[in-house]
Design an enzyme around this catalytic site. Structure first.
Site, mmCIF file in Angstrom:
data_model
loop_
_atom_site.group_PDB
_atom_site.id
_atom_site.type_symbol
_atom_site.label_atom_id
_atom_site.label_comp_id
_atom_site.label_asym_id
_atom_site.label_seq_id
_atom_site.Cartn_x
_atom_site.Cartn_y
_atom_site.Cartn_z
ATOM 1 N N ASP A 54 79.194 39.442 100.575
ATOM 2 C CA ASP A 54 77.676 39.667 100.341
ATOM 3 C C ASP A 54 77.992 39.966 99.188
ATOM 4 N N ASN A 55 76.004 39.913 98.524
ATOM 5 C CA ASN A 55 75.917 39.933 96.955
ATOM 6 C C ASN A 55 75.348 40.869 96.696
ATOM 7 N N ASN A 69 70.078 41.726 98.795
ATOM 8 C CA ASN A 69 69.088 42.706 98.955
ATOM 9 C C ASN A 69 69.799 44.085 100.235
ATOM 10 N N SER A 70 71.168 44.700 99.712
ATOM 11 C CA SER A 70 71.632 45.811 100.506
ATOM 12 C C SER A 70 72.039 46.194 99.463
ATOM 13 N N PHE A 91 74.781 35.650 109.034
ATOM 14 C CA PHE A 91 74.340 36.560 108.736
ATOM 15 C C PHE A 91 73.342 36.654 107.256
ATOM 16 N N LEU A 116 68.326 34.928 102.855
ATOM 17 C CA LEU A 116 67.315 35.941 102.348
ATOM 18 C C LEU A 116 65.794 35.669 103.529
ATOM 19 N N ASN A 158 69.123 29.506 98.506
ATOM 20 C CA ASN A 158 69.807 30.413 99.087
ATOM 21 C C ASN A 158 70.252 29.922 100.314
ATOM 22 N N SER A 160 66.341 32.218 114.445
ATOM 23 C CA SER A 160 65.563 34.069 114.986
ATOM 24 C C SER A 160 64.324 32.788 115.261
ATOM 25 N N TYR A 219 60.766 30.520 105.013
ATOM 26 C CA TYR A 219 62.210 30.740 105.782
ATOM 27 C C TYR A 219 62.250 30.307 107.119
ATOM 28 N N LYS A 247 65.424 28.192 108.751
ATOM 29 C CA LYS A 247 66.103 28.720 109.968
ATOM 30 C C LYS A 247 66.502 27.397 111.270
ATOM 31 N N ASN A 301 57.985 44.471 107.957
ATOM 32 C CA ASN A 301 57.630 44.097 109.540
ATOM 33 C C ASN A 301 56.967 45.085 109.915
HETATM 34 P P1 NAD Z 1 68.983 41.506 105.213
HETATM 35 O O1 NAD Z 1 68.336 41.378 104.672
HETATM 36 O O2 NAD Z 1 69.214 43.035 105.677
HETATM 37 O O3 NAD Z 1 71.050 40.826 105.277
HETATM 38 C C1 NAD Z 1 71.328 39.972 104.615
HETATM 39 C C2 NAD Z 1 72.170 39.738 103.822
HETATM 40 O O4 NAD Z 1 73.036 39.286 103.341
HETATM 41 C C3 NAD Z 1 72.237 41.399 102.934
HETATM 42 O O5 NAD Z 1 73.080 42.076 102.493
HETATM 43 C C4 NAD Z 1 72.093 40.656 101.411
HETATM 44 O O6 NAD Z 1 72.308 41.001 100.212
HETATM 45 C C5 NAD Z 1 73.196 38.847 102.115
HETATM 46 N N1 NAD Z 1 72.929 38.005 100.806
HETATM 47 C C6 NAD Z 1 71.452 37.104 100.958
HETATM 48 N N2 NAD Z 1 71.285 35.818 100.385
HETATM 49 C C7 NAD Z 1 73.138 36.145 100.439
HETATM 50 C C8 NAD Z 1 73.961 34.759 99.555
HETATM 51 N N3 NAD Z 1 73.305 33.672 98.576
HETATM 52 N N4 NAD Z 1 75.111 34.969 99.519
HETATM 53 C C9 NAD Z 1 76.384 36.036 100.040
HETATM 54 N N5 NAD Z 1 75.530 37.489 100.433
HETATM 55 C C10 NAD Z 1 73.645 37.321 100.450
HETATM 56 O O7 NAD Z 1 68.823 40.942 106.525
HETATM 57 P P2 NAD Z 1 69.135 41.450 107.962
HETATM 58 O O8 NAD Z 1 67.673 41.790 108.711
HETATM 59 O O9 NAD Z 1 70.420 41.831 108.884
HETATM 60 O O10 NAD Z 1 69.489 39.703 108.644
HETATM 61 C C11 NAD Z 1 70.342 38.926 109.058
HETATM 62 C C12 NAD Z 1 70.361 37.674 109.574
HETATM 63 O O11 NAD Z 1 69.620 37.652 110.251
HETATM 64 C C13 NAD Z 1 69.820 36.948 108.005
HETATM 65 O O12 NAD Z 1 69.914 35.370 108.280
HETATM 66 C C14 NAD Z 1 68.047 36.881 108.689
HETATM 67 O O13 NAD Z 1 67.389 35.809 108.158
HETATM 68 C C15 NAD Z 1 68.528 36.247 110.311
HETATM 69 N N6 NAD Z 1 67.063 37.315 111.088
HETATM 70 C C16 NAD Z 1 67.103 38.920 110.595
HETATM 71 C C17 NAD Z 1 65.464 39.266 111.432
HETATM 72 C C18 NAD Z 1 65.050 40.451 111.478
HETATM 73 O O14 NAD Z 1 63.983 40.538 111.780
HETATM 74 N N7 NAD Z 1 65.283 41.521 110.657
HETATM 75 C C19 NAD Z 1 65.081 38.301 112.531
HETATM 76 C C20 NAD Z 1 66.095 37.029 112.762
HETATM 77 C C21 NAD Z 1 67.083 36.329 111.965
HETATM 78 C C1 WQD Z 2 55.053 42.342 114.616
HETATM 79 C C2 WQD Z 2 54.133 42.357 114.700
HETATM 80 C C3 WQD Z 2 52.070 41.695 113.492
HETATM 81 C C4 WQD Z 2 53.304 44.516 109.742
HETATM 82 C C5 WQD Z 2 58.779 38.493 111.621
HETATM 83 C C6 WQD Z 2 59.000 37.585 111.097
HETATM 84 C C7 WQD Z 2 61.161 36.108 111.662
HETATM 85 C C8 WQD Z 2 61.661 37.716 112.613
HETATM 86 C C9 WQD Z 2 61.107 39.675 112.328
HETATM 87 C C10 WQD Z 2 63.241 37.133 110.202
HETATM 88 C C11 WQD Z 2 52.505 41.485 114.788
HETATM 89 C C12 WQD Z 2 52.137 42.906 113.636
HETATM 90 C C13 WQD Z 2 53.394 44.084 111.227
HETATM 91 C C14 WQD Z 2 52.281 45.314 110.026
HETATM 92 C C15 WQD Z 2 51.021 44.851 112.069
HETATM 93 N N1 WQD Z 2 62.232 37.908 111.275
HETATM 94 N N2 WQD Z 2 52.038 43.568 112.198
HETATM 95 N N3 WQD Z 2 50.633 45.565 110.758
HETATM 96 O O1 WQD Z 2 56.118 38.570 112.738
HETATM 97 O O2 WQD Z 2 56.613 39.041 115.105
HETATM 98 O O3 WQD Z 2 58.127 37.893 113.335
HETATM 99 O O4 WQD Z 2 60.104 39.163 111.565
HETATM 100 O O5 WQD Z 2 63.824 36.359 111.029
HETATM 101 O O6 WQD Z 2 60.596 35.086 111.189
HETATM 102 O O7 WQD Z 2 58.119 36.263 110.946
HETATM 103 O O8 WQD Z 2 57.306 40.612 112.543
HETATM 104 O O9 WQD Z 2 57.403 42.961 112.179
HETATM 105 O O10 WQD Z 2 56.135 41.126 110.837
HETATM 106 O O11 WQD Z 2 55.467 41.612 113.035
HETATM 107 O O12 WQD Z 2 49.868 44.376 112.568
HETATM 108 O O13 WQD Z 2 52.065 46.052 108.463
HETATM 109 O O14 WQD Z 2 53.126 43.528 114.847
HETATM 110 O O15 WQD Z 2 50.689 40.932 112.749
HETATM 111 O O16 WQD Z 2 52.063 41.338 116.091
HETATM 112 P P1 WQD Z 2 57.067 38.770 113.550
HETATM 113 P P2 WQD Z 2 57.006 41.598 111.609
#
Ligand code: NAD
Ligand code: WQD
Length: 338
Positions: free
Chosen positions: A32-33, A36-37, A81, A84, A100, A125, A151, A155, A201
């Site tokens: 991990d770099n 975002n953590s 995982f 960004l 990235n 996602s 973003y 995916k 979120n």
């Molecule tokens: P997060 O940002 O907490 O974790 C991602 C990690 O990747 C971070 O620790 C960050 O420092 C690291 N990172 C980013 N770019 C890097 C690079 N080039 N080299 C090394 N490390 C790098 O996010 P998360 O919520 O844990 O999500 C994990 C994965 O799941 C992501 O790919 C995200 O897109 C996907 N995802 C997340 C959600 C969500 O809502 N949290 C939903 C669907 C998909």
């Molecule tokens: C949920 C609901 C908002 C914030 C996102 C990404 C998706 C995935 C998951 C990574 C919606 C509403 C939100 C606020 C609100 N991530 N809301 N007030 O949009 O379903 O998905 O996260 O892959 O790609 O798009 O999740 O948590 O942002 O929103 O009313 O301050 O809450 O409009 O209906 P979303 P979310």
């Protein structure tokens, strides 16, 4: 027992998955770099698990460092995982997101080829479904139409790249996991989601309003065609999600497999807020604002394929997720910063 390279393992979903991998007897090694953590999250994983996790801090796009590591370790699998993930930021900085998320994946796949690593699990996602063509969303539902931000497109593009890669390397095991809306935290209260700046979120925003960090939630529209007018989503407890990765790892199959990881149940913003109010024991201040650009009304999964083929189903409730998120938020008001 598998030796697993976990990219982005210091992040929200990564840390929860490390805990479940260790509990199942696997040996995870993290890259991990920390963009975002923080490394503190991995110390907390060690505290929960009673085991240290090997950690390498570098950018996954750094092919030399990645090849050194893959040459030194005999990995059985990769859980990818790293990436960004802020939707709004991706609209403002598309090149950063494409560079990235795509480059890191290409670098990783090349290293997997070179070092003969057989298995990959990729974090996709529900966003790839764009404007849903049907509900519940099945793995066979239309993807790639109505994607409104870079973003989400990363995916979708990575899924396409993985299909091409698998066609050229049919011996590789590629599992695409499409997460719906991950929420909650580990029940210990030691790890959880730690947004940098204002949360993008819903649930982390609600948690910060509940804790008094932010004055009120803005609900993004209440005029959708849903039972109460607010957006409906499929919120899945992050521990259930983490266990989905262990299930995928334990059920290898060649070629590309794609699974939704969701609960199968839609919950509105108003219902989510009410569940959090129950968990924290006081009202959450909110106002109704306009719709958010790019939002859809309703999105929830069919979760049957993962149940049938991986033997995995979400078991935790929305109430448990809110209780666990509240424990994390109230015990760690600064997140991992101390
Ligand atoms: P997060 O940002 O907490 O974790 C991602 C990690 O990747 C971070 O620790 C960050 O420092 C690291 N990172 C980013 N770019 C890097 C690079 N080039 N080299 C090394 N490390 C790098 O996010 P998360 O919520 O844990 O999500 C994990 C994965 O799941 C992501 O790919 C995200 O897109 C996907 N995802 C997340 C959600 C969500 O809502 N949290 C939903 C669907 C998909
Ligand atoms: C949920 C609901 C908002 C914030 C996102 C990404 C998706 C995935 C998951 C990574 C919606 C509403 C939100 C606020 C609100 N991530 N809301 N007030 O949009 O379903 O998905 O996260 O892959 O790609 O798009 O999740 O948590 O942002 O929103 O009313 O301050 O809450 O409009 O209906 P979303 P979310």
């Amino acid at each position: 027992m598998a030796k697993v390279l976990v990219t982005g393992g210091a992040g929200y979903i990564g840390t929860h998955t490390l805990v479940e991998l260790l509990a199942a007897g696997h040996e995870p090694i993290v890259i991990d770099n920390l963009v975002n953590s923080s490394a503190e999250s991995l110390k907390r994983v060690a505290k929960i698990s009673g085991q240290e996790v090997a950690f390498y801090k570098f950018d996954l796009c750094d092919s030399e460092k990645l090849n050194d590591l893959c040459g030194a370790e005999n990995f059985d699998a990769v859980i990818h995982f790293a990436g960004l993930k802020a939707v709004g930021e991706s609209v403002a900085k598309p090149l950063e997101y494409y560079q990235n998320n795509l480059q890191s994946t290409l670098t990783l796949l090349a290293a997997m080829e070179k070092h003969h690593i057989p298995s990959l699990i990729f974090s996709s996602s529900a966003t790839v479904y764009g404007d849903p063509s049907e509900l519940p969303l099945k793995e066979t539902s239309r993807v790639g139409v109505g994607l409104t931000n870079p973003y989400g497109k990363t995916k979708y593009f990575i899924e396409e790249i993985l299909r091409d890669w698998s066609a050229a390397h049919p011996d590789k095991q590629v599992t695409i996991l499409r997460y719906f809306n991950p929420i909650g935290a580990h029940p210990s209260g030691l790890i959880g989601e730690d947004p940098q700046g204002p949360p993008n979120n819903l649930m982390p925003y609600v948690a910060q309003v509940a804790a008094g960090v932010r004055p009120e939630l803005t609900i993004n529209g209440n005029d959708y065609d849903t039972p109460d007018g607010t957006g409906v989503r499929d919120y899945i407890h992050v521990v259930d999600l983490a266990r989905g990765h262990v299930a995928a790892l334990s059920n290898p199959a060649t070629g590309v497999r794609t699974y939704n990881l969701g609960t199968g149940k839609g919950v509105s913003v108003m219902e989510a807020v009410a569940a959090f109010e129950k968990a924290c024991g006081h009202p959450i201040a909110y106002k109704i604002g306009p719709r958010r650009a790019g939002d859809i009304a309703t999105c929830y999964a069919s979760a049957d394929l993962a149940a049938a083929e991986l033997g995995w189903r979400a078991t935790k409730t929305l109430d448990e997720a809110c209780q666990d998120a509240w424990r994390w938020q109230s015990q760690n008001p600064q997140g991992f910063r101390q």
